[in-house]
Scaffold this motif. Structure first.
Motif, PDB file in Angstrom:
ATOM      1  N   ASP A  10       0.820  -1.216   0.000  1.00  0.00           N
ATOM      2  CA  ASP A  10       0.000   0.000   0.000  1.00  0.00           C
ATOM      3  C   ASP A  10       0.852   1.262   0.000  1.00  0.00           C
ATOM      4  O   ASP A  10       0.510   2.266   0.643  1.00  0.00           O
ATOM      5  CB  ASP A  10      -0.966   0.006   1.194  1.00  0.00           C
ATOM      6  CG  ASP A  10      -2.095  -1.001   1.019  1.00  0.00           C
ATOM      7  OD1 ASP A  10      -2.478  -1.256  -0.138  1.00  0.00           O
ATOM      8  OD2 ASP A  10      -2.582  -1.538   2.030  1.00  0.00           O
ATOM      9  N   ARG A  12       1.892   4.212  -2.155  1.00  0.00           N
ATOM     10  CA  ARG A  12       1.469   4.939  -3.348  1.00  0.00           C
ATOM     11  C   ARG A  12       0.636   4.038  -4.258  1.00  0.00           C
ATOM     12  O   ARG A  12      -0.412   3.556  -3.851  1.00  0.00           O
ATOM     13  CB  ARG A  12       2.672   5.562  -4.054  1.00  0.00           C
ATOM     14  CG  ARG A  12       3.271   6.762  -3.299  1.00  0.00           C
ATOM     15  CD  ARG A  12       4.084   7.621  -4.216  1.00  0.00           C
ATOM     16  NE  ARG A  12       4.691   8.754  -3.572  1.00  0.00           N
ATOM     17  CZ  ARG A  12       4.201   9.998  -3.588  1.00  0.00           C
ATOM     18  NH1 ARG A  12       3.044  10.227  -4.178  1.00  0.00           N
ATOM     19  NH2 ARG A  12       4.855  10.998  -2.999  1.00  0.00           N
ATOM     20  N   SER A  13       1.121   3.777  -5.476  1.00  0.00           N
ATOM     21  CA  SER A  13       0.323   3.022  -6.455  1.00  0.00           C
ATOM     22  C   SER A  13       0.508   1.516  -6.350  1.00  0.00           C
ATOM     23  O   SER A  13      -0.069   0.772  -7.142  1.00  0.00           O
ATOM     24  CB  SER A  13       0.698   3.474  -7.875  1.00  0.00           C
ATOM     25  OG  SER A  13       2.093   3.268  -8.114  1.00  0.00           O
ATOM     26  N   ASN A  38       7.998   5.465  -7.728  1.00  0.00           N
ATOM     27  CA  ASN A  38       7.581   5.119  -6.367  1.00  0.00           C
ATOM     28  C   ASN A  38       8.514   4.087  -5.739  1.00  0.00           C
ATOM     29  O   ASN A  38       8.716   4.087  -4.518  1.00  0.00           O
ATOM     30  CB  ASN A  38       6.150   4.580  -6.377  1.00  0.00           C
ATOM     31  CG  ASN A  38       5.147   5.601  -6.899  1.00  0.00           C
ATOM     32  OD1 ASN A  38       5.449   6.788  -6.952  1.00  0.00           O
ATOM     33  ND2 ASN A  38       3.976   5.134  -7.287  1.00  0.00           N
ATOM     34  N   SER A  58       1.299  11.482   4.109  1.00  0.00           N
ATOM     35  CA  SER A  58      -0.012  11.049   3.615  1.00  0.00           C
ATOM     36  C   SER A  58      -0.046  10.731   2.118  1.00  0.00           C
ATOM     37  O   SER A  58      -0.711   9.758   1.724  1.00  0.00           O
ATOM     38  CB  SER A  58      -1.080  12.082   3.974  1.00  0.00           C
ATOM     39  OG  SER A  58      -0.764  13.359   3.474  1.00  0.00           O
ATOM     40  N   PRO A  59       0.651  11.472   1.233  1.00  0.00           N
ATOM     41  CA  PRO A  59       0.591  11.104  -0.181  1.00  0.00           C
ATOM     42  C   PRO A  59       1.230   9.753  -0.488  1.00  0.00           C
ATOM     43  O   PRO A  59       0.963   9.174  -1.551  1.00  0.00           O
ATOM     44  CB  PRO A  59       1.366  12.239  -0.876  1.00  0.00           C
ATOM     45  CG  PRO A  59       1.341  13.371   0.076  1.00  0.00           C
ATOM     46  CD  PRO A  59       1.380  12.739   1.420  1.00  0.00           C
ATOM     47  N   ARG A  62      -1.343   4.571   0.126  1.00  0.00           N
ATOM     48  CA  ARG A  62      -2.281   4.301  -0.948  1.00  0.00           C
ATOM     49  C   ARG A  62      -3.691   4.700  -0.550  1.00  0.00           C
ATOM     50  O   ARG A  62      -4.131   4.472   0.585  1.00  0.00           O
ATOM     51  CB  ARG A  62      -2.226   2.819  -1.322  1.00  0.00           C
ATOM     52  CG  ARG A  62      -3.144   2.428  -2.468  1.00  0.00           C
ATOM     53  CD  ARG A  62      -2.805   1.024  -2.961  1.00  0.00           C
ATOM     54  NE  ARG A  62      -3.858   0.486  -3.801  1.00  0.00           N
ATOM     55  CZ  ARG A  62      -4.046   0.804  -5.067  1.00  0.00           C
ATOM     56  NH1 ARG A  62      -3.232   1.692  -5.642  1.00  0.00           N
ATOM     57  NH2 ARG A  62      -5.027   0.274  -5.773  1.00  0.00           N
ATOM     58  N   THR A  63      -4.419   5.322  -1.485  1.00  0.00           N
ATOM     59  CA  THR A  63      -5.772   5.771  -1.228  1.00  0.00           C
ATOM     60  C   THR A  63      -6.640   4.622  -0.709  1.00  0.00           C
ATOM     61  O   THR A  63      -6.678   3.541  -1.308  1.00  0.00           O
ATOM     62  CB  THR A  63      -6.399   6.348  -2.510  1.00  0.00           C
ATOM     63  OG1 THR A  63      -5.586   7.431  -2.982  1.00  0.00           O
ATOM     64  CG2 THR A  63      -7.807   6.858  -2.247  1.00  0.00           C
ATOM     65  N   GLY A  64      -7.289   4.861   0.404  1.00  0.00           N
ATOM     66  CA  GLY A  64      -8.136   3.843   1.003  1.00  0.00           C
ATOM     67  C   GLY A  64      -7.447   2.993   2.046  1.00  0.00           C
ATOM     68  O   GLY A  64      -8.115   2.228   2.757  1.00  0.00           O
ATOM     69  N   SER A  89      -1.484   6.474   8.967  1.00  0.00           N
ATOM     70  CA  SER A  89      -2.350   7.646   8.881  1.00  0.00           C
ATOM     71  C   SER A  89      -3.001   7.909  10.224  1.00  0.00           C
ATOM     72  O   SER A  89      -3.664   7.046  10.790  1.00  0.00           O
ATOM     73  CB  SER A  89      -3.427   7.399   7.821  1.00  0.00           C
ATOM     74  OG  SER A  89      -4.304   8.500   7.736  1.00  0.00           O
ATOM     75  N   SER A 380     -10.936   3.130  -8.765  1.00  0.00           N
ATOM     76  CA  SER A 380     -10.221   3.083  -7.493  1.00  0.00           C
ATOM     77  C   SER A 380      -9.310   1.869  -7.391  1.00  0.00           C
ATOM     78  O   SER A 380      -8.433   1.820  -6.526  1.00  0.00           O
ATOM     79  CB  SER A 380     -11.217   3.062  -6.329  1.00  0.00           C
ATOM     80  OG  SER A 380     -12.060   1.920  -6.417  1.00  0.00           O
ATOM     81  N   HIS A 383      -3.833   0.351 -10.293  1.00  0.00           N
ATOM     82  CA  HIS A 383      -2.611   0.176  -9.516  1.00  0.00           C
ATOM     83  C   HIS A 383      -1.448  -0.229 -10.414  1.00  0.00           C
ATOM     84  O   HIS A 383      -1.644  -0.621 -11.564  1.00  0.00           O
ATOM     85  CB  HIS A 383      -2.819  -0.888  -8.432  1.00  0.00           C
ATOM     86  CG  HIS A 383      -3.121  -2.250  -8.984  1.00  0.00           C
ATOM     87  ND1 HIS A 383      -4.393  -2.631  -9.352  1.00  0.00           N
ATOM     88  CD2 HIS A 383      -2.325  -3.318  -9.247  1.00  0.00           C
ATOM     89  CE1 HIS A 383      -4.373  -3.875  -9.816  1.00  0.00           C
ATOM     90  NE2 HIS A 383      -3.129  -4.309  -9.754  1.00  0.00           N
TER      91      HIS A 383
END
Length: 410
Positions: A10, A12-13, A38, A58-59, A62-64, A89, A380, A383
């Motif tokens: 998890d 970044r991408s 990355n 935070s960036p 990975r989102t979620g 987070s 979403s 990846h």
């Protein structure tokens, strides 16, 4: 040293990346935005606890996801160490060394050592002082991990002192003198800590700079032999800065900082800001008699940025440290002469990781094992993923590319 294994979870991408690495050259090829940078960023964070791209964590999560994890198995002088860093987070980050939890994140510093050169390095020459301070601090941390502790504590003290000044300044503007006085009662204590920690940081930076200067100058001459000579000078931001040769004794620097803090106290109270300390210093880069910032051509700027990284590499190697060299999409930006100069240095490094949007941008002798990085999935679930590794042939062979979906890896 070299990395034998890298794991991202998890980050970044990358939902999951598990890969084996070997000494020599490994090349990651993929379109911009597909996730190859990355990988190098994660290694850089394991080296310095900082990203070369963003100022906050935070960036990189990975989102979620709530946590991004980076882990590596590092081989150094016959020893192998496993290091792991989790970015969390909303709560404190954590680190592990050989599966044992670390009391402090700084305990993992020095396990993974690297030098990264990326297009963002142009900011070392063109950008703000913070970019140049970070160059020195990250190099110092790799050579002397205790410097990382000083930086972390200084940042904490500076934050608390600045909050105190801001509170006092606001109280004075509202006509609440008693409230301001109460807020400022402990200012002398914070001044003492700023001066003590700041003196060690400044002395460390200046000592490093004296060793780094000739290496950078030599590297610059090799990259731009027809240009003016390159030099570096530390800018100690006090009213009457002593000669740089005097700024080697932390005790003397501490006394200078305390004097300056006393002189600027009213200014700091009026503005609600901490105006004295190594967070205000700079490194002046010059070409001949002129500052590189604002006067260097585009080619000279690239040469100076590259010379700073090559000088850093040379300094670490002189210490007996063989860092991993990370080259992030830089060959497309360099002319033939600079490409060749960088490739010559890279070929003598134990492990080199290279990213490129186009494989042919990488000099032939510096391609090694190639991995193609692609972006897969929709919405979403989009990846990064990687093809099976193969020795680089210089020929694209899309029919044989077999994509390993990172979400399906064991």
């Amino acid at each position: 040293m070299h990395l034998r294994h890298l794991r991202l979870l998890d980050f970044r991408s990358w939902p999951l990346l598990e890969m084996e690495l070997e000494p020599g050259v490994t090349t990651f090829v993929g379109r911009n935005g597909h996730g190859k940078t990355n990988i190098l960023e994660a290694i850089g964070v394991l080296s310095t606890l900082r990203s070369h791209r963003v100022a906050t964590d935070s960036p990189m999560i990975r989102t979620g996801a709530a946590t991004a994890l980076m882990g590596a198995l590092a081989h150094n002088a016959g020893r192998e160490l496993t290091v792991e860093l989790a970015l969390n987070s909303g709560k404190a980050n954590r680190a592990r060394l050989n599966t044992s939890p670390c009391r402090r994140l700084g305990d993992i510093l020095g396990v993974v050592q690297s030098v990264l050169f990326a297009p963002e390095d142009l900011a070392l020459v063109r950008g703000e002082p913070a970019e140049r301070r970070r160059l020195l601090d990250e190099l110092l941390v790799q050579r002397r991990p205790a410097h990382g502790g000083d930086l972390a504590e200084y940042t904490s003290v500076l934050r608390q002192r600045s909050a105190l000044l801001k509170s006092a300044s606001g109280a004075l503007r509202r006509g609440r003198g008693d409230e301001a006085t109460a807020a400022l009662d402990t200012l002398d204590v914070w001044d003492g800590r700023i001066a003590e920690l700041g003196s060690r940081i400044v002395a460390g930076r200046i000592g490093l700079l004296e060793e780094l200067r000739p290496l950078v100058a030599e590297a610059y001459r090799g990259l731009a032999p027809e240009s003016r000579s390159a030099d570096m000078t530390y800018r100690f931001r006090v009213a009457e800065p002593p000669a740089q040769s005097e700024l080697t004794d932390p005790g003397f620097i501490e006394a200078v900082l305390l004097t300056e803090l006393g002189r600027r106290r009213q200014d700091e109270i009026d503005r609600g800001l901490s105006l004295v300390g190594p967070h205000r210093d700079d490194v002046l880069l010059t070409l001949g008699e002129e500052p590189a910032k604002g006067f260097a051509s585009h080619g000279e700027t690239w040469s100076f940025a590259l010379a700073l990284r090559l000088g850093s590499l040379g300094l670490l190697r002189a210490d007996g440290i063989e860092p991993v060299l990370l080259l992030d999409d830089v060959f497309a930006e360099l002319d033939r002469h600079r490409r060749a100069a960088l490739a010559d240095v890279a070929l003598g490094v134990e492990q080199v990781l290279v990213t490129a949007a186009v494989g042919e941008d990488v000099p032939e002798g510096l391609r090694g094992t190639r991995h193609d990085v692609v972006m897969t999935g929709e919405g979403s679930g989009r990846h990064s993923a990687m093809t099976v590794s193969r020795a680089y042939t210089g020929q694209e062979d899309d029919d044989e590319n077999h994509v390993i979906d990172s979400e399906d890896q064991p």
